[in-house]
Design a protein around this motif. Structure first.
Motif, PDB file in Angstrom:
ATOM      1  N   THR A 130      14.217   3.438   0.297  1.00 50.67           N
ATOM      2  CA  THR A 130      14.734   2.072   0.134  1.00 50.67           C
ATOM      3  C   THR A 130      13.661   1.004   0.186  1.00 50.67           C
ATOM      4  O   THR A 130      13.961  -0.181   0.022  1.00 50.67           O
ATOM      5  N   ILE A 131      12.426   1.391   0.396  1.00 54.40           N
ATOM      6  CA  ILE A 131      11.357   0.401   0.527  1.00 54.40           C
ATOM      7  C   ILE A 131      11.142  -0.319  -0.799  1.00 54.40           C
ATOM      8  O   ILE A 131      11.154   0.292  -1.872  1.00 54.40           O
ATOM      9  N   GLU A 132      10.944  -1.623  -0.741  1.00 55.17           N
ATOM     10  CA  GLU A 132      10.659  -2.418  -1.943  1.00 55.17           C
ATOM     11  C   GLU A 132       9.889  -3.663  -1.540  1.00 55.17           C
ATOM     12  O   GLU A 132       9.891  -4.074  -0.379  1.00 55.17           O
ATOM     13  N   LEU A 133       9.234  -4.254  -2.526  1.00 55.65           N
ATOM     14  CA  LEU A 133       8.504  -5.495  -2.312  1.00 55.65           C
ATOM     15  C   LEU A 133       8.689  -6.359  -3.544  1.00 55.65           C
ATOM     16  O   LEU A 133       8.419  -5.920  -4.666  1.00 55.65           O
ATOM     17  N   ILE A 134       9.171  -7.570  -3.340  1.00 54.22           N
ATOM     18  CA  ILE A 134       9.341  -8.517  -4.439  1.00 54.22           C
ATOM     19  C   ILE A 134       8.344  -9.649  -4.243  1.00 54.22           C
ATOM     20  O   ILE A 134       8.433 -10.413  -3.284  1.00 54.22           O
ATOM     21  N   ASP A 135       7.367  -9.712  -5.129  1.00 49.27           N
ATOM     22  CA  ASP A 135       6.332 -10.747  -5.098  1.00 49.27           C
ATOM     23  C   ASP A 135       6.730 -11.836  -6.081  1.00 49.27           C
ATOM     24  O   ASP A 135       6.408 -11.778  -7.272  1.00 49.27           O
ATOM     25  N   GLU A 136       7.453 -12.833  -5.589  1.00 51.67           N
ATOM     26  CA  GLU A 136       7.957 -13.889  -6.461  1.00 51.67           C
ATOM     27  C   GLU A 136       6.828 -14.714  -7.060  1.00 51.67           C
ATOM     28  O   GLU A 136       6.913 -15.166  -8.199  1.00 51.67           O
TER      29      GLU A 136
ATOM     30  N   LYS B 137       6.242  -9.923  -9.635  1.00 51.86           N
ATOM     31  CA  LYS B 137       6.185  -8.464  -9.637  1.00 51.86           C
ATOM     32  C   LYS B 137       7.152  -7.879  -8.614  1.00 51.86           C
ATOM     33  O   LYS B 137       7.405  -8.476  -7.564  1.00 51.86           O
ATOM     34  N   GLU B 138       7.672  -6.719  -8.945  1.00 52.18           N
ATOM     35  CA  GLU B 138       8.540  -5.987  -8.034  1.00 52.18           C
ATOM     36  C   GLU B 138       7.996  -4.580  -7.855  1.00 52.18           C
ATOM     37  O   GLU B 138       7.579  -3.943  -8.828  1.00 52.18           O
ATOM     38  N   TYR B 139       7.980  -4.095  -6.620  1.00 53.90           N
ATOM     39  CA  TYR B 139       7.437  -2.783  -6.304  1.00 53.90           C
ATOM     40  C   TYR B 139       8.534  -1.922  -5.678  1.00 53.90           C
ATOM     41  O   TYR B 139       9.138  -2.309  -4.673  1.00 53.90           O
TER      42      TYR B 139
ATOM     43  N   MET C  56       0.830  -1.196   0.000  1.00 52.25           N
ATOM     44  CA  MET C  56       0.000   0.000   0.000  1.00 52.25           C
ATOM     45  C   MET C  56       0.866   1.247   0.000  1.00 52.25           C
ATOM     46  O   MET C  56       0.594   2.212  -0.747  1.00 52.25           O
ATOM     47  N   ILE C  57       1.891   1.285   0.819  1.00 45.12           N
ATOM     48  CA  ILE C  57       2.746   2.469   0.913  1.00 45.12           C
ATOM     49  C   ILE C  57       3.396   2.765  -0.435  1.00 45.12           C
ATOM     50  O   ILE C  57       3.393   3.910  -0.906  1.00 45.12           O
ATOM     51  N   ILE C  58       3.948   1.729  -1.067  1.00 50.24           N
ATOM     52  CA  ILE C  58       4.625   1.942  -2.353  1.00 50.24           C
ATOM     53  C   ILE C  58       3.628   2.408  -3.413  1.00 50.24           C
ATOM     54  O   ILE C  58       3.862   3.398  -4.118  1.00 50.24           O
ATOM     55  N   ASN C  59       2.509   1.708  -3.535  1.00 49.39           N
ATOM     56  CA  ASN C  59       1.524   2.068  -4.560  1.00 49.39           C
ATOM     57  C   ASN C  59       0.928   3.449  -4.322  1.00 49.39           C
ATOM     58  O   ASN C  59       0.680   4.202  -5.269  1.00 49.39           O
ATOM     59  N   ALA C  60       0.691   3.796  -3.064  1.00 53.52           N
ATOM     60  CA  ALA C  60       0.099   5.100  -2.757  1.00 53.52           C
ATOM     61  C   ALA C  60       1.085   6.233  -3.038  1.00 53.52           C
ATOM     62  O   ALA C  60       0.719   7.264  -3.613  1.00 53.52           O
ATOM     63  N   LEU C  61       2.342   6.050  -2.646  1.00 48.67           N
ATOM     64  CA  LEU C  61       3.342   7.084  -2.918  1.00 48.67           C
ATOM     65  C   LEU C  61       3.579   7.255  -4.412  1.00 48.67           C
ATOM     66  O   LEU C  61       3.930   8.345  -4.883  1.00 48.67           O
ATOM     67  N   ASN C  62       3.368   6.188  -5.173  1.00 46.93           N
ATOM     68  CA  ASN C  62       3.548   6.236  -6.627  1.00 46.93           C
ATOM     69  C   ASN C  62       2.278   6.604  -7.389  1.00 46.93           C
ATOM     70  O   ASN C  62       2.282   6.665  -8.617  1.00 46.93           O
ATOM     71  N   SER C  63       1.173   6.837  -6.704  1.00 45.80           N
ATOM     72  CA  SER C  63      -0.153   6.897  -7.326  1.00 45.80           C
ATOM     73  C   SER C  63      -0.414   8.138  -8.164  1.00 45.80           C
ATOM     74  O   SER C  63      -1.375   8.175  -8.931  1.00 45.80           O
ATOM     75  N   GLY C  64       0.395   9.167  -8.011  1.00 43.21           N
ATOM     76  CA  GLY C  64       0.112  10.434  -8.670  1.00 43.21           C
ATOM     77  C   GLY C  64      -0.658  11.402  -7.791  1.00 43.21           C
ATOM     78  O   GLY C  64      -0.862  12.563  -8.171  1.00 43.21           O
TER      79      GLY C  64
END
Length: 531
Positions: free
Chosen positions: A143-149, A153-155, A102-110
């Motif tokens: 530095t936050i990231e999420l790797i969904d193997e 997908k990588e966030y 959520m944090i990554i997608n929200a910060l990237n959301s526009g």
């Protein structure tokens, strides 16, 4: 973190699981700061809660009026301090819990701002709280990231992201996993203190700052308490006074009578006010539940077009602009409806109409719950508000009397509305007890406020033996029939992720709805069940 050292040096008792990756968040200096905050401000917090309880007793019997003691503040010529550049344009803010994706997608959301939420959209399990702090620690540093193997997908964060704001838990909540002087520390101070201590300097160095949303404030004295916390915290880290900025959610009926006073109490730290719709209705029903002339209709009938809700939102705009502050609009909770473009477009049309009303009324920004709504809200605000905000616009034509804020709601109580409250309330509690504070129900992203208004309306209707639109009186037997029929449907229809907690959720929901006294907050009642 050396637990023994913490216990010995700082008088803190730790009662949660521990993992080495949390070391950055839980340094001994950070924990010392939590202890200092709780010792310095914890007693006054409890006193404020006691005073709140006393003020709220028979609140509906008092004449609706703005406080006489603070008339000079309302009539005074003052403004709040200006906000930094990255808080000038807040036309669309996205909100959500503090999980990594959520944090990554929200910060990237526009969106212009992301409000990371430890409160209503976050179930406060120890895992959610501590990893939420870690996620924000890494987000601040990029530095936050999420790797969904599993999905391949990588966030990661984009080069440009939304401005970050954080909502700590309300004053009424505690964090049982940290004990100071034999008592659980304030959840407000725990959430605020850890985030502030760990990230304030890093935020300032990157041209931003420690920005917050303050929930569930009922009286201006509570805002003044937060102001003292901010002053002390800035001095503790040798930061410039006024570095902290905070937006107060006006989500209680009590607070709507004290808007000037709340802004004045935080005037060096204020970043405006926000309209918190569902919680506001929840608060209104709580305070007027015993009033003989008030029966609140189905919650779907209590829209922002309702007289008392329109008065509330316009008063927020009028007062904020008079004081040079942002007036933020409410939430669009819709989420995309896949495989049904017609229904999806109808939902989006409601969003557009809602955001158009907000910007034309004078709001400087609005909330959305899903990234798909960001461009829709942006389009409306970009067209009608080309400048960063419209704070300069004054609205002397908004003549709002105290009585307007408590205008009696009109409408009916229907069987459909009653069943919806039962079903949605149980589903949300099942999600919350499963550790999920933001739950997709009926194509809406719901948080604790939805469950609160659902169970409060049911309590209100049941205890007032309200007459339904079809002429039947709501007896206990009729309620029990609806309850068991809706629960039976949920046995097969509920999200499988929540099914293990369905029975516990249903039992707890039933107990709160049928209890002789209405509980103030379900989150306090069920916190120990969750944890």
């Amino acid at each position: 973190m050396n637990k023994e050292l913490v216990n010995l040096a700082y008088g803190l008792k730790f009662d949660g699981f521990w993992k080495p990756e949390l070391e950055d968040v839980f340094s001994t200096d950070a924990l010392k700061f939590i202890r200092v905050l709780d010792q310095k401000f914890g007693t006054e917090r409890k006193q404020l809660l006691l005073e709140r309880k006393l003020r709220n007793e028979n609140w509906y019997q008092q004449k609706p009026e703005f406080p006489k003691l603070t008339q000079s503040i309302r009539e005074g010529d003052w403004k709040v301090a200006p906000v930094p550049e990255d808080l000038q344009d807040r036309r669309v803010e996205i909100t959500g819990p503090v999980d990594r994706k959520m944090i990554i997608n929200a910060l990237n959301s526009g969106a212009k701002v992301f409000m990371a939420d430890f409160e209503d959209s976050n179930a406060p399990s120890w895992a959610n709280i501590v990893f939420g702090q870690l996620n924000l620690f890494q987000a601040v540093r990029g530095t936050i990231e999420l790797i969904d193997e599993e999905r391949g997908k990588e966030y990661r964060l984009n080069s440009e992201t939304a401005t970050l704001m954080v909502r700590p838990r309300g004053l009424h909540l505690e964090e049982k996993h940290f004990i100071c002087d034999d008592q659980a520390v304030s959840a407000s101070l725990f959430d605020f203190g850890l985030y502030f201590f760990n990230n304030a300097q890093a935020l300032v160095e990157k041209g931003s700052g420690p920005y917050f949303y303050l929930p569930k404030i009922e009286y201006y004295q509570e805002a003044a308490w937060w102001n003292e916390v901010f002053n002390f915290s800035e001095a503790y880290l040798n930061l410039k006074p006024g570095t902290i900025k905070a937006t107060v959610l006006i989500e209680t009926i009590n607070a709507s009578f004290q808007l000037d006073e709340i802004l004045y109490s935080l005037r060096e730290h204020s970043a405006g006010l926000n309209c918190g719709r569902w919680d506001y209705l929840f608060s209104y029903i709580k305070r007027y539940k015993e009033h003989p002339d008030y029966i609140f209709p189905d919650r779907d009938a209590l829209t922002m077009e309702t007289d008392f809700m329109r008065a509330y939102s316009r008063r927020v705009i009028q007062v904020c602009h008079k004081r040079g502050a942002h007036a933020m609009g409410g939430m669009a909770a819709q989420i995309p409806i896949k495989n049904d473009p017609f229904t999806n477009e109808a939902a989006y049309a409601k969003v557009r109409a809602d955001k158009l009303r907000e910007v034309e009324d004078g709001h400087d920004g609005t909330w959305v719950a899903h990234p798909a709504l960001v461009p829709i809200a942006l389009e409306i605000f970009n067209e009608r508000m080309p400048e960063s905000n419209q704070i300069a616009k004054q609205f002397p034509e908004y003549q709002i009397a105290a009585e307007d804020l408590v205008a009696k709601p009109q409408g009916q109580v229907t069987e459909a509305g009653l069943r919806k409250n039962i079903s949605v309330g149980i589903q949300y509690l099942a999600a919350w007890l499963s550790g999920q504070g933001a739950a997709a129900i009926n194509h809406l992203m719901e948080d604790a406020a939805t469950a609160e208004i659902s169970r409060t309306q049911l309590w209100h209707w049941l205890h007032r033996k309200v007459q339904l639109s079809d002429g039947r009186d709501l007896s206990r037997d009729l309620f029990e029939r609806f309850y068991h029929e809706e629960l039976s449907l949920l046995e097969t229809e509920i999200n499988p992720q929540w099914k293990d907690r369905l029975r516990t959720a249903a039992r707890s929901f039933h107990q709160m709805v049928t209890a002789p006294e209405l509980k103030e907050f379900l989150t306090t009642e069920l916190y120990h069940t969750l944890t």
